[in-house]
Design a protein around this motif. Structure first.
Motif, short mmCIF file in Angstrom:
data_model
loop_
_atom_site.label_atom_id
_atom_site.label_comp_id
_atom_site.label_asym_id
_atom_site.label_seq_id
_atom_site.Cartn_x
_atom_site.Cartn_y
_atom_site.Cartn_z
N MET A 195 0.83 -1.21 0.00
CA MET A 195 0.00 0.00 0.00
C MET A 195 0.87 1.26 0.00
SD MET A 195 -3.25 -0.25 -0.25
CE MET A 195 -3.68 1.39 0.35
N SER A 244 -6.46 0.48 -5.98
CA SER A 244 -7.39 -0.09 -5.00
C SER A 244 -7.91 -1.44 -5.49
CB SER A 244 -8.56 0.88 -4.78
OG SER A 244 -8.09 2.13 -4.35
N THR A 247 -5.04 -4.05 -5.13
CA THR A 247 -4.81 -4.44 -3.74
C THR A 247 -5.84 -5.44 -3.26
OG1 THR A 247 -3.90 -2.23 -3.34
CG2 THR A 247 -4.43 -3.56 -1.41
N LEU A 265 -13.14 -2.25 -2.22
CA LEU A 265 -12.60 -1.28 -3.17
C LEU A 265 -12.81 0.14 -2.66
CD1 LEU A 265 -11.37 -0.87 -6.06
CD2 LEU A 265 -13.72 -0.69 -6.88
N HIS A 268 -10.45 1.06 0.28
CA HIS A 268 -9.07 1.43 -0.07
C HIS A 268 -9.02 2.80 -0.75
CE1 HIS A 268 -8.34 -2.89 0.66
NE2 HIS A 268 -7.12 -2.51 0.90
N ILE A 269 -10.04 3.14 -1.53
CA ILE A 269 -10.07 4.47 -2.15
C ILE A 269 -10.18 5.55 -1.08
CG2 ILE A 269 -11.48 6.00 -3.58
CD1 ILE A 269 -12.13 3.62 -5.35
#
Length: 319
Positions: A195, A244, A247, A265, A268-269
């Motif tokens: 990340m 995203s 990952t 999703l 992570h955004i």
């Protein structure tokens, strides 16, 4: 043969639909970021255009595209205008590794293709900063070269650990391998390093050294405006969505057709946006120290442990 051509044509249509949906998502991602930043920083965000500012992205696009275009002195016109287009194309082409039409199409070497495109991303930043003929943009392009060399080595080692586990370069097999156990559970340090490496790739805070406003005005894109700046802006936010997505696939192995995939999703955004709002920009020497002395050492250790672990399994199976 006819059946294969039909599948290929359908996948091509699906890819263009995916790209259009990504562009729409990218437009509203800018609005989401501005809304979240305004809430975190206790200020008023966009709320005038449309209902609670829902049409603000389209207003910004019209404003930027209507700006005057003029030639900057002492800059090569062709290369200067080609670099933002190349940035946008690379951010779009990388979505070819997305498994389309219920996995009938899948790129067998998708990870290698992704690494190749990520490696190419430094060239438009470097050439765009150099060709602008500005001291600030030139410093930004030099930073991008050193930054990409630093993080890409450790990033490849992190992905190599995952490839050793799956023993395949296709994203499709990451879903099958993580059916019972997710990489996020027993490879959580690699997840955190991945990340952080992706934040460096995105030039996002606290690693926005290429676009450092405090010391470089705007960095490599200081001389870009109008539609050229719009393409750079679109490329950056398309890359946030892709990172995203990648990952979630690599470390969670969630099916793309499930609701859980959309939830992870979005998580992570939002995480990328929140990190920008709370973290100050690090020094350049700290980034180099982190990539070369910490990430590289830990990722190489994981590769060694992974190889030793697989050797033990093979010996037990033979005995």
């Amino acid at each position: 043969m006819f059946f294969e051509l039909n599948i290929l044509l359908m996948d091509l249509i699906m890819f263009f639909i995916l790209l259009i949906l990504n562009l729409i998502c990218m437009a509203f991602l800018t609005l989401l970021e501005r809304k979240l930043l305004s809430l975190i920083q206790f200020r008023v965000g966009p709320n005038k255009v449309g209902f609670i500012g829902i049409l603000q992205p389209f207003s910004d696009a019209i404003k930027l595209l209507n700006k005057e275009i003029f030639l900057i002195m002492k800059s090569k016109f062709l290369v200067y205008n080609l670099m933002p287009i190349m940035m946008f194309l690379l951010s779009s082409i990388i979505w070819l590794i997305y498994p389309l039409q219920s996995y009938t199409y899948k790129m067998n070497c998708g990870i290698l293709f992704m690494l190749s495109v990520i490696g190419l991303n430094v060239y438009p930043v470097m050439l765009g900063g150099w060709i602008s003929n500005s001291n600030y943009s030139m410093l930004g392009s030099i930073r991008s070269i050193a930054q990409s060399i630093s993080y890409e080595v450790s990033l490849f080692m992190i992905l190599f650990s995952l490839i050793l586990m799956v023993e395949d370069l296709s994203l499709y097999n990451f879903f099958k391998y993580q059916y019972y156990m997710k990489f996020f559970i027993f490879l959580s340090p690699l997840y955190l390093m991945f990340m952080i490496s992706m934040l460096v790739e995105l030039n996002r805070a606290p690693f926005d050294l290429v676009e450092g406003e405090s010391e470089l005005v705007s960095g490599f894109n200081v001389e870009y405006f109008s539609s050229m700046f719009t393409l750079i802006f679109m490329a950056e936010y398309l890359s946030i969505i892709f990172v995203s997505f990648l990952t979630v696939v690599l470390f969670f192995g969630i099916d793309l057709m499930s609701y859980s995939f959309g939830i992870f999703l979005m998580f992570h955004i939002i995480l990328v946006i929140k990190i920008r709002s709370i973290s100050p920009r690090i020094r350049y020497d700290q980034l180099m120290d982190m990539c070369w002395k910490k990430f590289l050492l830990i990722s190489l250790s994981y590769i060694l442990i992974n190889l030793m672990f697989k050797e033990v399994i093979i010996l037990n199976f033979i005995m």
